[in-house]
Design a protein around this motif. Structure first.
Motif, mmCIF file in Angstrom:
data_model
loop_
_atom_site.group_PDB
_atom_site.id
_atom_site.type_symbol
_atom_site.label_atom_id
_atom_site.label_comp_id
_atom_site.label_asym_id
_atom_site.label_seq_id
_atom_site.Cartn_x
_atom_site.Cartn_y
_atom_site.Cartn_z
ATOM 1 N N GLU A 4 49.615 -50.884 10.905
ATOM 2 C CA GLU A 4 49.459 -49.441 10.937
ATOM 3 C C GLU A 4 48.609 -49.001 12.119
ATOM 4 O O GLU A 4 47.678 -49.685 12.506
ATOM 5 N N LYS A 5 48.926 -47.855 12.652
ATOM 6 C CA LYS A 5 48.150 -47.345 13.780
ATOM 7 C C LYS A 5 48.028 -45.844 13.582
ATOM 8 O O LYS A 5 49.008 -45.176 13.251
ATOM 9 N N ILE A 6 46.833 -45.342 13.769
ATOM 10 C CA ILE A 6 46.641 -43.895 13.686
ATOM 11 C C ILE A 6 46.193 -43.453 15.064
ATOM 12 O O ILE A 6 45.115 -43.842 15.525
ATOM 13 N N THR A 7 47.037 -42.719 15.720
ATOM 14 C CA THR A 7 46.714 -42.406 17.115
ATOM 15 C C THR A 7 45.606 -41.370 17.205
ATOM 16 O O THR A 7 45.472 -40.498 16.333
ATOM 17 N N ALA A 8 44.825 -41.473 18.272
ATOM 18 C CA ALA A 8 43.751 -40.514 18.499
ATOM 19 C C ALA A 8 44.342 -39.108 18.610
ATOM 20 O O ALA A 8 43.758 -38.122 18.149
ATOM 21 N N ALA A 9 45.555 -39.035 19.191
ATOM 22 C CA ALA A 9 46.178 -37.730 19.414
ATOM 23 C C ALA A 9 46.545 -37.042 18.099
ATOM 24 O O ALA A 9 46.668 -35.810 18.053
ATOM 25 N N SER A 10 46.715 -37.838 17.015
ATOM 26 C CA SER A 10 47.090 -37.221 15.737
ATOM 27 C C SER A 10 45.868 -36.699 14.987
ATOM 28 O O SER A 10 45.989 -36.092 13.935
ATOM 29 N N PRO A 390 41.795 -53.556 5.214
ATOM 30 C CA PRO A 390 42.620 -52.382 5.513
ATOM 31 C C PRO A 390 42.791 -51.460 4.306
ATOM 32 O O PRO A 390 42.837 -50.238 4.465
ATOM 33 N N GLU A 391 42.844 -52.025 3.107
ATOM 34 C CA GLU A 391 43.025 -51.185 1.913
ATOM 35 C C GLU A 391 41.843 -50.230 1.732
ATOM 36 O O GLU A 391 42.008 -49.037 1.473
#
Ligand code: WTA
Length: 646
Positions: A4-10, A390-391
């Motif tokens: 999983e990746k959460i972009t800085a832009a989001s 991660p959980e």
């Protein structure tokens, strides 16, 4: 590894406006021209004499020295207090939230100044001078911060001892640093329970070899305490008689600021020594950048001032930045599991920094405890102290942060003074479970067991290849131990004691200690310390302690114990052994399992095979590896048999 990746832009941009390109530029400059970069950063502080020499470092075993800003002169307390008086004297420096939810207090910078000066004058009145060591054994109340800052103001070197440590542990620290004075409280309060601090101090001072001139006691709960003639003084009374102003002592940048004891893989805890200039620059810069701290934010770090996290991110970093820092006396589950979020709402906390163990414990209590509180003031979440699964990361992000706050997983150590690897909000794409990228000036690398660098996506031992201003300078009173512990495993490199993976994006994933240090609820404990507490019991011949995975605490403590001839296992004895460890170290070191065994797996040369003990503690018998080299291979079957019967 989670994909999983959460972009800085989001996520919302950094409030400071700091963007990915800024990080790239600043990081490169910090690596390519470190002295120029750190010279600029020195100007974050107020100096009595600005430094002209930036760094003088050698990690060579035979000439190991680390100096930053060595000709600079400053005072850490002045930087945390006085210099904010003109611009924000009436703004809140410290918000105190008591253990009892009806107790709260706002302390402005002006009030902080008066309190700290009085504390400093109280120390001076007891003849505490520049360079003297002062032990601080306090609950999480503002007076703990006043005491630290007062020491810094007069140039005394504080050593804060966590209030959960036992008299024995306190005594050994007093002796090791040669403290002449101690500041404590009558009692502490945690989760409605009283902590008998002064009683513990009395017990510590009664031990052989402990000799201390002055004890200053803050009356907190008003408990009955015994006072010893000329040694003990009630601080509340002394403060009335002293002047509310005290000149800050000019200190050289390399003068010691504090000693903080931490556990290693061998022997007794080490006195990690931090000095003034470099530590302050590093604590202040990391606090501002990692937490995107801006005026108006309310910053809450839930650590205790007895640990490095409390030093750098409750006291020195935030106050150097003129921030509002929240000090919480209690625990996250008292009076109920919603306490943290109740406090967030009550004080409009915008940045919240805690440990994975607390997150896992709260996660278990259910989402309702979180969701019934508003939390709209929160804009950033942080974690520290141990690897976060991660959980738990996702729960923190989605439930606590409602999916709108970045989570910064910050990796660092008592020895590093401040954060070394962390995401930066608005800059770094997040991966749950990864501490991500190095901070400015930090050059992490991975090496194999022979010390060869490993490039690319790989798994290895985490080292740092160059110094930074917040690095510890020595082990107090034992420079050779400093050299041996950190710079001799891989000559020329700082060895962290941690293992790590680096992925294809260059992100770091800390996998945990590769030495004999345990991490119990984010607290460091040496297996050797616990073993020596156990063998101090008259029935014990030998002990071997290992960690095993624990759902809440991250790691639990598993102790194998061999009894002396003629002693036999009983419930009573197991209780005594647990009590023994509590007494020698403190409740945090209490073994979760005591496994009485007739023997231990040893090589023919007598070395205990801890790898096998760890596997058995984990209930994982399939991967024991080669046991044929053991002096007595049969012992493994006995251990497994006993383990299964528990
Ligand atoms: C561990 C606490 C994974 C690590 C600031 C390190 C972590 C030890 C993290 C230092 C993290 C700390 N992810 N592991 N974000 N932060 N650790 O000295 O094993 O109490 O070596 O300093 O905690 O613990 P210490």
């Amino acid at each position: 590894m989670s994909q999983e990746k959460i972009t800085a832009a989001s996520l919302p941009p950094a409030k400071s406006g700091y963007a990915p390109a800024d990080y790239d530029a600043d990081y490169h400059r910090s690596i390519d021209e470190p002295d120029a970069f750190w010279a600029d950063q020195a100007s974050r502080l107020a100096w009595i004499k600005a430094p002209t020499k930036i760094s003088d470092v050698s990690w060579d075993k035979d000439d190991l020295h680390i100096k930053w800003y060595e000709d600079g002169v400053l005072n850490a307390c002045y930087n945390c207090v006085d210099r904010h008086l003109a611009t924000r004297g009436d703004e809140t420096a410290i918000i105190f939230e008591g253990d009892d939810p009806s107790v709260a207090e706002h302390i402005t910078y002006k009030q902080l100044h008066i309190q700290v000066c009085r504390f400093a004058n109280a120390l001076k009145a007891r003849n505490v001078k520049k360079g003297d060591r002062v032990i601080i054994y306090m609950p999480m109340i503002p007076q703990a911060a006043y005491a630290m800052l007062a020491c810094a103001r007069i140039g005394a070197v504080h050593s804060v001892v966590f209030g959960g440590f036992s008299p024995e542990a306190l005594a050994s620290r007093i002796i090791d640093c040669g403290a002449t004075a101690l500041i404590t409280a009558d009692e502490g309060l945690r989760g409605g329970k009283k902590v008998p601090l002064k009683k513990n101090v009395d017990a510590a001072l009664a031990k052989k070899g402990v000799d201390l001139r002055t004890v200053l006691i803050w009356r907190h709960t008003g408990a009955d305490i015994e006072l010893e003639g000329s040694r003990d003084h009630i601080l509340n009374d002394v403060l009335m008689d002293v002047h509310p102003d005290c000149r800050p002592e000019p200190m050289n940048a390399e003068d010691p600021l504090f000693i903080l004891y931490t556990s290693g893989s061998t022997g007794k805890p080490k006195g990690v020594l931090h000095t003034t200039g470099g530590y302050m620059v590093y604590a202040s810069l990391t606090h501002e950048k990692v937490f995107d701290y801006q005026q108006g934010d309310v910053f809450w770090c839930t650590a205790d001032v007895g640990w490095i996290t409390g030093h750098s991110y409750i006291v020195y970093g935030p106050l150097a930045n003129g921030a509002t820092t929240l000090m919480f006396e209690g625990v996250p589950t008292y009076p109920d599991a919603g306490r943290c979020w109740e406090v967030v709402d009550k004080h409009n906390v915008s940045i919240f920094y805690t440990a994975p163990t607390a997150i896992r414990a709260l996660m278990r209590e259910g989402d309702e405890w979180v969701t019934k509180h508003d939390r709209s003031s929160l804009r950033l979440l942080g974690t520290v102290g141990e690897p976060i699964n991660p959980e738990a990361w996702m729960w923190y992000y989605n439930v606590v942060g409602d999916g709108r706050c970045a989570v910064v997983d910050t990796w660092w150590q008592t020895e590093t003074g401040g954060i070394l690897i962390s995401a930066l909000p608005g800059v770094t794409d997040l991966k749950p479970g990864s501490a991500t990228k190095p901070f400015f000036g930090i050059k992490p690398a991975l090496v194999d067991n022979e010390g060869h660098f490993i490039e690319g996506a790989a798994d290895g031992n985490l080292v740092i290849t160059g110094s930074w201003p917040g690095q510890m300078r020595t082990v107090y009173g034992d420079h050779q131990r400093f050299v041996e512990t950190y710079f001799s495993t891989y000559p020329g490199l700082y060895f962290t004691g941690d293992g790590a993976k680096r992925d294809e994006d260059g992100y770091f994933w800390i996998t945990g200690r590769v030495d004999d240090v345990l991490n119990i609820s984010g607290h460091r404990m040496g297996t050797a310390e616990i073993e020596s507490a156990l063998v101090a019991h008259k029935a014990v011949a030998e002990a071997a302690v290992v960690g095993y995975p624990h759902d809440i605490k991250g790691q639990g403590i598993y102790a194998y114990v061999i009894l002396k001839q003629g002693k036999s296992e009983s419930e009573e004895l197991v209780k005594e052994l647990v009590a023994q460890v509590r007494e020698e170290i403190g409740p945090i070191a209490k073994p979760d399992h005591i496994h009485i065994t007739p023997g231990l797996p040893k090589t023919r040369s007598g070395k205990i095979m801890r790898r096998i003990l760890r596997k058995i503690a984990e209930n994982d018998y399939g991967a024991l590896g080669d046991t044929s080299t053991l002096a007595d291979p049969g012992i493994v079957d006995t251990l497994i048999e006993n383990r299964k019967n528990r």
